[in-house]
Design a protein around this motif. Structure first.
Motif, short mmCIF file in Angstrom:
data_model
loop_
_atom_site.label_atom_id
_atom_site.label_comp_id
_atom_site.label_asym_id
_atom_site.label_seq_id
_atom_site.Cartn_x
_atom_site.Cartn_y
_atom_site.Cartn_z
N GLN A 162 -4.73 -5.85 4.77
CA GLN A 162 -5.29 -5.46 6.07
C GLN A 162 -4.22 -4.83 6.96
OE1 GLN A 162 -7.42 -8.62 7.99
NE2 GLN A 162 -8.10 -7.35 9.67
N GLU A 163 -3.03 -5.40 6.98
CA GLU A 163 -1.94 -4.83 7.76
C GLU A 163 -1.53 -3.46 7.23
OE1 GLU A 163 0.43 -8.86 9.24
OE2 GLU A 163 0.79 -8.09 7.22
N ILE A 164 -1.50 -3.31 5.92
CA ILE A 164 -1.13 -2.03 5.31
C ILE A 164 -2.15 -0.96 5.68
CG2 ILE A 164 -0.81 -0.82 3.11
CD1 ILE A 164 0.20 -3.56 1.99
N LYS A 166 -4.02 -0.85 8.33
CA LYS A 166 -3.84 -0.49 9.74
C LYS A 166 -2.62 0.41 9.95
CE LYS A 166 -6.11 -4.27 12.12
NZ LYS A 166 -5.94 -5.46 12.98
N LYS A 167 -1.51 0.11 9.26
CA LYS A 167 -0.26 0.86 9.44
C LYS A 167 -0.33 2.27 8.85
CE LYS A 167 2.98 -3.04 9.43
NZ LYS A 167 3.71 -2.88 10.67
N THR A 168 -1.02 2.42 7.73
CA THR A 168 -0.96 3.69 6.99
C THR A 168 -2.25 4.50 7.05
OG1 THR A 168 -1.71 2.67 4.93
CG2 THR A 168 0.69 2.73 5.34
N ASN A 169 -3.34 3.90 7.52
CA ASN A 169 -4.66 4.55 7.51
C ASN A 169 -5.13 4.90 6.09
OD1 ASN A 169 -5.28 4.43 10.27
ND2 ASN A 169 -3.95 6.20 10.65
N VAL A 170 -4.61 4.18 5.11
CA VAL A 170 -5.07 4.32 3.73
C VAL A 170 -6.12 3.23 3.52
CG1 VAL A 170 -4.43 4.13 1.29
CG2 VAL A 170 -2.89 5.26 2.92
N ALA A 171 -7.31 3.63 3.13
CA ALA A 171 -8.39 2.67 2.94
C ALA A 171 -8.04 1.67 1.84
CB ALA A 171 -9.69 3.39 2.58
N ARG A 172 -8.56 0.47 1.97
CA ARG A 172 -8.32 -0.59 0.99
C ARG A 172 -8.66 -0.11 -0.43
NH1 ARG A 172 -8.78 -6.45 1.45
NH2 ARG A 172 -9.06 -6.06 3.65
N SER A 173 -9.82 0.52 -0.59
CA SER A 173 -10.24 0.97 -1.92
C SER A 173 -9.30 2.03 -2.47
CB SER A 173 -11.68 1.50 -1.88
OG SER A 173 -11.77 2.56 -0.97
N THR A 174 -8.82 2.91 -1.58
CA THR A 174 -7.87 3.95 -2.01
C THR A 174 -6.55 3.32 -2.44
OG1 THR A 174 -8.89 5.51 -0.47
CG2 THR A 174 -6.69 6.06 -1.28
N LEU A 175 -6.08 2.35 -1.68
CA LEU A 175 -4.85 1.65 -2.03
C LEU A 175 -4.97 1.02 -3.41
CD1 LEU A 175 -2.04 0.46 -1.46
CD2 LEU A 175 -3.18 -1.40 -0.22
N TYR A 176 -6.05 0.29 -3.65
CA TYR A 176 -6.22 -0.36 -4.96
C TYR A 176 -6.34 0.66 -6.08
CZ TYR A 176 -6.76 -4.91 -2.72
OH TYR A 176 -6.54 -6.06 -2.02
N LYS A 177 -7.01 1.77 -5.80
CA LYS A 177 -7.15 2.82 -6.82
C LYS A 177 -5.78 3.35 -7.22
CE LYS A 177 -8.37 7.26 -6.12
NZ LYS A 177 -9.18 8.37 -5.62
N TYR A 178 -4.93 3.63 -6.24
CA TYR A 178 -3.61 4.18 -6.55
C TYR A 178 -2.67 3.13 -7.11
CZ TYR A 178 -4.67 8.79 -4.85
OH TYR A 178 -5.21 10.02 -4.71
N LEU A 179 -2.87 1.88 -6.76
CA LEU A 179 -2.05 0.82 -7.38
C LEU A 179 -2.30 0.76 -8.89
CD1 LEU A 179 -2.32 -2.03 -4.73
CD2 LEU A 179 -0.21 -0.91 -5.50
N MET A 180 -3.55 1.03 -9.29
CA MET A 180 -3.88 1.06 -10.73
C MET A 180 -3.22 2.26 -11.41
SD MET A 180 -5.66 -1.63 -11.15
CE MET A 180 -6.41 -1.42 -12.74
#
Length: 183
Positions: A162-164, A166-180
């Motif tokens: 949640q903090e990430i 807010k700080k980066t404006n990268v959606a949660r789903s986008t973050l998880y997609k790129y982590l994969m």
């Protein structure tokens, strides 16, 4: 035999009210589908069409449950007539065993398609008006730099997701997609 066909567009929607109405009518077997009516490849509808025999009846809650276009509805009715299968739409009170039912069916099918076309036109007009005012539809584009920053913050184990976000404006789903992608 009396067959029912119930369809909703997404898995989040419920078939319950359609199924209740079809059972009340006397349907002995009900084919249930959770797919968009726009899709031509609907397995349950295909299966229903395969099992039909002379004298059977196909019942739907509403016309738009079995098809989204006049052309497809008319093709289905022609198929039913060829097989000597009856068609009933409960909400529109259409029963193709009578000539009046056939006539009313074609009128309702045309009106249903027109209604859908009007909705599509209004949607396009609204999107064009929004674009003219500088608004663009869809998800906002995220820079590769923001995605890399979000991944770095995530891997640091110092921030919650949640903090990430807010700080980066990268959606949660986008973050998880790129982590994969960037394991």
């Amino acid at each position: 035999m009396i067959f029912g066909y119930a369809r909703v567009s997404t898995h989040l929607q419920s078939l319950d009210s359609q199924i209740d109405a079809l059972k009340k009518f006397g349907c002995m077997k009900i084919y249930e589908e959770k797919l968009s009516g726009k899709r031509k490849d609907r397995p349950e509808l295909k299966e229903l069409l395969k099992v039909l025999r002379k004298g059977d009846t196909v019942v739907v809650y509403k016309l738009d449950r079995i098809s989204r276009s006049t052309k497809h509805l008319i093709e289905l009715i022609d198929f039913f007539q060829e097989k000597e299968v009856n068609f009933v739409s409960l909400q529109e009170n259409i029963d193709t065993t009578s000539s009046m039912g056939k006539f009313i069916f074609r009128i309702f099918a045309a009106v249903a398609e027109m209604e859908r076309d009007i909705i599509v036109e209004r949607t396009k007009e609204g999107l064009n008006a929004a674009r003219a005012r500088g608004r663009v539809g869809g998800r906002p584009k995220v820079s590769e730099e923001d995605i890399k920053t979000a991944i770095t913050l995530y891997r640091s184990n110092n921030f919650t997701v949640q903090e990430i976000v807010k700080k980066t404006n990268v959606a949660r789903s986008t973050l998880y997609k790129y982590l994969m992608v960037y394991k």
